[in-house]
Design a protein around this motif. Sequence first.
Motif, mmCIF file in Angstrom:
data_model
loop_
_atom_site.group_PDB
_atom_site.id
_atom_site.type_symbol
_atom_site.label_atom_id
_atom_site.label_comp_id
_atom_site.label_asym_id
_atom_site.label_seq_id
_atom_site.Cartn_x
_atom_site.Cartn_y
_atom_site.Cartn_z
ATOM 1 N N VAL A 58 6.680 85.251 38.993
ATOM 2 C CA VAL A 58 5.742 85.161 37.873
ATOM 3 C C VAL A 58 5.973 83.839 37.144
ATOM 4 O O VAL A 58 7.039 83.231 37.257
ATOM 5 C CB VAL A 58 5.906 86.341 36.879
ATOM 6 C CG1 VAL A 58 5.731 87.679 37.582
ATOM 7 C CG2 VAL A 58 7.246 86.278 36.172
ATOM 8 N N ALA A 59 4.964 83.433 36.392
ATOM 9 C CA ALA A 59 5.073 82.220 35.576
ATOM 10 C C ALA A 59 4.299 82.448 34.285
ATOM 11 O O ALA A 59 3.189 82.990 34.313
ATOM 12 C CB ALA A 59 4.510 81.015 36.322
ATOM 13 N N PRO A 60 4.878 82.074 33.137
ATOM 14 C CA PRO A 60 4.164 82.259 31.869
ATOM 15 C C PRO A 60 2.974 81.328 31.765
ATOM 16 O O PRO A 60 2.994 80.210 32.279
ATOM 17 C CB PRO A 60 5.239 81.932 30.819
ATOM 18 C CG PRO A 60 6.196 81.032 31.525
ATOM 19 C CD PRO A 60 6.209 81.470 32.950
ATOM 20 N N ARG A 61 1.930 81.791 31.087
ATOM 21 C CA ARG A 61 0.771 80.947 30.808
ATOM 22 C C ARG A 61 0.312 81.273 29.389
ATOM 23 O O ARG A 61 -0.241 82.341 29.150
ATOM 24 C CB ARG A 61 -0.352 81.190 31.807
ATOM 25 C CG ARG A 61 -1.647 80.439 31.453
ATOM 26 C CD ARG A 61 -2.671 80.537 32.559
ATOM 27 N NE ARG A 61 -2.263 79.793 33.742
ATOM 28 C CZ ARG A 61 -2.963 79.735 34.879
ATOM 29 N NH1 ARG A 61 -4.103 80.397 34.958
ATOM 30 N NH2 ARG A 61 -2.519 79.038 35.912
ATOM 31 N N GLY A 62 0.563 80.382 28.482
ATOM 32 C CA GLY A 62 0.219 80.645 27.093
ATOM 33 C C GLY A 62 1.159 81.673 26.477
ATOM 34 O O GLY A 62 2.246 81.948 26.994
ATOM 35 N N GLY A 121 13.943 102.342 39.599
ATOM 36 C CA GLY A 121 14.889 101.582 38.801
ATOM 37 C C GLY A 121 14.168 100.605 37.886
ATOM 38 O O GLY A 121 12.933 100.490 37.907
ATOM 39 N N ALA A 122 14.942 99.845 37.121
ATOM 40 C CA ALA A 122 14.366 98.957 36.108
ATOM 41 C C ALA A 122 13.454 97.902 36.733
ATOM 42 O O ALA A 122 12.320 97.696 36.279
ATOM 43 C CB ALA A 122 15.485 98.292 35.312
ATOM 44 N N GLU A 123 13.921 97.204 37.779
ATOM 45 C CA GLU A 123 13.094 96.166 38.404
ATOM 46 C C GLU A 123 11.839 96.768 39.009
ATOM 47 O O GLU A 123 10.752 96.194 38.920
ATOM 48 C CB GLU A 123 13.887 95.420 39.475
ATOM 49 C CG GLU A 123 14.908 94.449 38.917
ATOM 50 C CD GLU A 123 15.419 93.483 39.972
ATOM 51 O OE1 GLU A 123 14.709 93.274 40.991
ATOM 52 O OE2 GLU A 123 16.514 92.935 39.784
ATOM 53 N N SER A 146 12.789 87.689 33.154
ATOM 54 C CA SER A 146 13.447 86.396 33.359
ATOM 55 C C SER A 146 13.869 86.231 34.809
ATOM 56 O O SER A 146 13.750 85.142 35.392
ATOM 57 C CB SER A 146 14.655 86.274 32.431
ATOM 58 O OG SER A 146 14.257 86.251 31.079
ATOM 59 N N LYS A 147 14.346 87.301 35.413
ATOM 60 C CA LYS A 147 14.742 87.257 36.824
ATOM 61 C C LYS A 147 13.529 86.997 37.712
ATOM 62 O O LYS A 147 13.597 86.192 38.659
ATOM 63 C CB LYS A 147 15.408 88.574 37.226
ATOM 64 C CG LYS A 147 15.965 88.581 38.653
ATOM 65 C CD LYS A 147 16.686 89.885 38.942
ATOM 66 C CE LYS A 147 17.401 89.820 40.287
ATOM 67 N NZ LYS A 147 16.470 89.567 41.416
ATOM 68 N N PHE A 148 12.402 87.656 37.405
ATOM 69 C CA PHE A 148 11.190 87.422 38.184
ATOM 70 C C PHE A 148 10.725 85.973 38.063
ATOM 71 O O PHE A 148 10.219 85.389 39.029
ATOM 72 C CB PHE A 148 10.078 88.363 37.714
ATOM 73 C CG PHE A 148 10.271 89.804 38.134
ATOM 74 C CD1 PHE A 148 11.273 90.166 39.004
ATOM 75 C CD2 PHE A 148 9.431 90.797 37.645
ATOM 76 C CE1 PHE A 148 11.452 91.491 39.400
ATOM 77 C CE2 PHE A 148 9.588 92.115 38.033
ATOM 78 C CZ PHE A 148 10.604 92.462 38.903
ATOM 79 N N LYS A 149 10.894 85.381 36.886
ATOM 80 C CA LYS A 149 10.525 83.968 36.700
ATOM 81 C C LYS A 149 11.423 83.077 37.544
ATOM 82 O O LYS A 149 10.957 82.149 38.212
ATOM 83 C CB LYS A 149 10.637 83.588 35.226
ATOM 84 C CG LYS A 149 9.606 84.251 34.314
ATOM 85 C CD LYS A 149 9.868 83.903 32.851
ATOM 86 C CE LYS A 149 8.959 84.687 31.926
ATOM 87 N NZ LYS A 149 9.252 84.434 30.488
ATOM 88 N N ARG A 150 12.740 83.339 37.513
ATOM 89 C CA ARG A 150 13.669 82.531 38.307
ATOM 90 C C ARG A 150 13.377 82.649 39.797
ATOM 91 O O ARG A 150 13.540 81.682 40.554
ATOM 92 C CB ARG A 150 15.122 82.959 38.030
ATOM 93 C CG ARG A 150 15.613 82.629 36.631
ATOM 94 C CD ARG A 150 17.127 82.755 36.573
ATOM 95 N NE ARG A 150 17.589 84.088 36.955
ATOM 96 C CZ ARG A 150 17.739 85.105 36.114
ATOM 97 N NH1 ARG A 150 17.441 84.958 34.836
ATOM 98 N NH2 ARG A 150 18.177 86.280 36.544
#
Length: 252
Positions: A209-213, A150-152, A201-205
């Motif tokens: 995961v967390a963005p870096r740069g 699936g997508a996730e 976005s769901k994984f961040k919530r």
Amino acid sequence: MYASHLILSADRAALPRFDFPSETLTLESLFANQPTDKFATGEAVFWEGDAASQVFQVAEGCLRLCSILPDGRRAIIGFVFAGEMLGLSCHGTYRYTAEVVAPARLRRLSRARLRAMEEGTEQLQSLLMARVFEEMTAAQQHIIVLGQLGAEERVAHFLISAARRTGADQKKPVTIELPMPRLDIADYLGLTIETVCRVLSKFKRDGLVAPRGRHALVLRQLSNLQDRAGEIDNDAPSERPVAVRSPAVWPA
């Protein structure tokens, strides 16, 4: 088509055999003293259908491998990062176009010279065969990803695969560079760009995961991501029941 300046003259004389140094041969040492070419973002290293006269090692940057379908749609079949080889499994003609995603430096080796080198050592033959097997395994796994997940699961699998290619310790948070646009990831995974953005976005919530740069992600919970991808870390104990299977026995 891309008028490649890399193609060797067809009437070049046969190349001599090669004597390699006594130390352990690696693919890195094979390309160490080869010519290096620089490519800007958006440039094509070669086009689908060009004569497959060269094999490359990516010294820096990232490339996408894509093919245009008869109806004009683009299919992305993979990405190549620094330290990886390009074009090894292509014979006769390149089966895809290699486009630069981030400014790249590539070392190149003519296929004729590579064949001459192979004649000089069985160790090199084994190294190249192992790399071709890796490409085949990755292609088979990608078929399963597109056909069964699936997508996730697809997005999680993509992130885990990127982490593995860094060679980092996967028992700790890993930072991965994703220089390609989200549309490229969507095309590679057979999803829409909206779906890829929604899943990330769901994984961040969820704290995975967390963005870096601008182009990097920190994978904070690799074991959780592996579960989302339907995978289990073989080096870590698992609480899931494991089915015991008898090994296949072939007739003598």
